[in-house]
Design an enzyme around this catalytic site. Sequence first.
Site, PDB file in Angstrom:
ATOM      1  N   THR A  33      46.225  34.150  27.432  1.00  0.00           N
ATOM      2  CA  THR A  33      46.151  35.034  26.251  1.00  0.00           C
ATOM      3  C   THR A  33      46.458  36.493  26.620  1.00  0.00           C
ATOM      4  O   THR A  33      47.024  37.226  25.808  1.00  0.00           O
ATOM      5  CB  THR A  33      44.775  34.952  25.546  1.00  0.00           C
ATOM      6  OG1 THR A  33      43.758  35.459  26.412  1.00  0.00           O
ATOM      7  CG2 THR A  33      44.445  33.531  25.124  1.00  0.00           C
ATOM      8  N   ASN A  34      46.106  36.908  27.820  1.00  0.00           N
ATOM      9  CA  ASN A  34      46.497  38.269  28.239  1.00  0.00           C
ATOM     10  C   ASN A  34      48.007  38.361  28.440  1.00  0.00           C
ATOM     11  O   ASN A  34      48.622  39.370  28.093  1.00  0.00           O
ATOM     12  CB  ASN A  34      45.752  38.673  29.509  1.00  0.00           C
ATOM     13  CG  ASN A  34      44.361  39.191  29.206  1.00  0.00           C
ATOM     14  OD1 ASN A  34      44.200  40.284  28.668  1.00  0.00           O
ATOM     15  ND2 ASN A  34      43.352  38.390  29.516  1.00  0.00           N
ATOM     16  N   ARG A  65      43.739  32.754  42.200  1.00  0.00           N
ATOM     17  CA  ARG A  65      43.822  32.596  43.653  1.00  0.00           C
ATOM     18  C   ARG A  65      43.540  33.930  44.333  1.00  0.00           C
ATOM     19  O   ARG A  65      43.954  34.985  43.829  1.00  0.00           O
ATOM     20  CB  ARG A  65      45.228  32.147  44.079  1.00  0.00           C
ATOM     21  CG  ARG A  65      45.704  30.868  43.465  1.00  0.00           C
ATOM     22  CD  ARG A  65      44.948  29.639  43.887  1.00  0.00           C
ATOM     23  NE  ARG A  65      44.917  29.431  45.337  1.00  0.00           N
ATOM     24  CZ  ARG A  65      44.155  28.526  45.941  1.00  0.00           C
ATOM     25  NH1 ARG A  65      43.331  27.765  45.235  1.00  0.00           N
ATOM     26  NH2 ARG A  65      44.183  28.389  47.240  1.00  0.00           N
ATOM     27  N   HIS A 107      40.081  42.460  34.791  1.00  0.00           N
ATOM     28  CA  HIS A 107      38.826  41.781  35.094  1.00  0.00           C
ATOM     29  C   HIS A 107      37.859  42.016  33.929  1.00  0.00           C
ATOM     30  O   HIS A 107      37.754  43.133  33.423  1.00  0.00           O
ATOM     31  CB  HIS A 107      38.232  42.344  36.398  1.00  0.00           C
ATOM     32  CG  HIS A 107      36.963  41.657  36.794  1.00  0.00           C
ATOM     33  ND1 HIS A 107      36.941  40.385  37.325  1.00  0.00           N
ATOM     34  CD2 HIS A 107      35.665  42.053  36.693  1.00  0.00           C
ATOM     35  CE1 HIS A 107      35.678  40.029  37.549  1.00  0.00           C
ATOM     36  NE2 HIS A 107      34.894  41.025  37.173  1.00  0.00           N
ATOM     37  N   GLU A 112      38.980  40.216  23.317  1.00  0.00           N
ATOM     38  CA  GLU A 112      39.666  41.001  22.283  1.00  0.00           C
ATOM     39  C   GLU A 112      39.992  42.404  22.811  1.00  0.00           C
ATOM     40  O   GLU A 112      41.072  42.933  22.569  1.00  0.00           O
ATOM     41  CB  GLU A 112      38.728  41.098  21.080  1.00  0.00           C
ATOM     42  CG  GLU A 112      39.415  41.092  19.743  1.00  0.00           C
ATOM     43  CD  GLU A 112      38.370  41.094  18.630  1.00  0.00           C
ATOM     44  OE1 GLU A 112      38.302  42.089  17.904  1.00  0.00           O
ATOM     45  OE2 GLU A 112      37.608  40.102  18.537  1.00  0.00           O
ATOM     46  N   ALA A 113      39.052  42.979  23.532  1.00  0.00           N
ATOM     47  CA  ALA A 113      39.284  44.307  24.124  1.00  0.00           C
ATOM     48  C   ALA A 113      40.346  44.237  25.227  1.00  0.00           C
ATOM     49  O   ALA A 113      41.176  45.143  25.363  1.00  0.00           O
ATOM     50  CB  ALA A 113      37.976  44.861  24.681  1.00  0.00           C
TER      51      ALA A 113
HETATM   52  C1  GRF Z   1      40.487  36.989  31.347  1.00  0.00           C
HETATM   53  O1  GRF Z   1      39.171  37.109  30.909  1.00  0.00           O
HETATM   54  C2  GRF Z   1      40.759  37.933  32.488  1.00  0.00           C
HETATM   55  O2  GRF Z   1      40.051  39.131  32.414  1.00  0.00           O
HETATM   56  C3  GRF Z   1      40.278  37.137  33.680  1.00  0.00           C
HETATM   57  O3  GRF Z   1      40.661  35.813  33.393  1.00  0.00           O
HETATM   58  C4  GRF Z   1      40.757  35.641  31.986  1.00  0.00           C
HETATM   59  C5  GRF Z   1      42.145  35.143  31.707  1.00  0.00           C
HETATM   60  O4  GRF Z   1      42.324  34.749  30.374  1.00  0.00           O
HETATM   61  N1  GRF Z   1      40.844  37.676  34.899  1.00  0.00           N
HETATM   62  P1  GRF Z   1      43.764  34.451  29.805  1.00  0.00           P
HETATM   63  O5  GRF Z   1      44.381  33.359  30.673  1.00  0.00           O
HETATM   64  O6  GRF Z   1      44.564  35.707  29.869  1.00  0.00           O
HETATM   65  O7  GRF Z   1      43.542  33.980  28.402  1.00  0.00           O
END
Ligand code: GRF
Length: 205
Positions: A12-13, A90, A108, A171-172
Amino acid sequence: MKVGVLISGRGTNLKSLIDACAADDFPAEIVLVISNKADAGGLEIARAAGIATHVVSHKNFATREEFDRAMTAKLNAADVDFVCSAGFMRILSDEFVDAWRDRQLNIHPSLLPSFKGLNVYQRVLDAGCKVSGCTVHFVRAAMDEGPIVAQAAVPVLEDDTPETLSARILEAEHKLYPHALRLVAEGRVTIVDERCVIEGDTTVA
Ligand code: GRF
């Protein structure tokens, strides 16, 4: 700026970065997505956006260094000049971290330097924190350490579970990561004594 994104999961990021890069005025372009897992949902998101993908499975390499070298080879072949880790699960070798020093960000889901590592949300709840949030930082050898580019805070509510808290933080994250990448890509971030000095307005859009 040509960006390669490292993922291991749902992505999702990654999606938030892809959407941000689609804007005409965004100063970065995602040219490659690498996953260490063939079934990562983020691979489908990348393919749907027409972005090249590679699966580099850590299981195919005898050492961490060899796995990381294979990733660097793919990144170099795609002319990548900047790496974003987005849910990449990893630990990176010192060699990889050095190769991409000051050219790699990570996100993070806590307000670093508090709550590094895994199981963040439960630990935040157990500690009785009243706020938590997320951090985008440059990558250094130690896990979840490195100069902080941007942070966002969210409230921790009385009836929160790890699931509700993580959803609020996520969301943030989706606003923060594109914001931080833009700051870096615009050349507004300078690392001085392992701290980021940021030029101009840093309000998250
Ligand atoms: C996120 O919460 C990110 O902060 C952490 O792993 C999660 C990844 O989520 N490092 P996505 O795969 O981006 O949905």
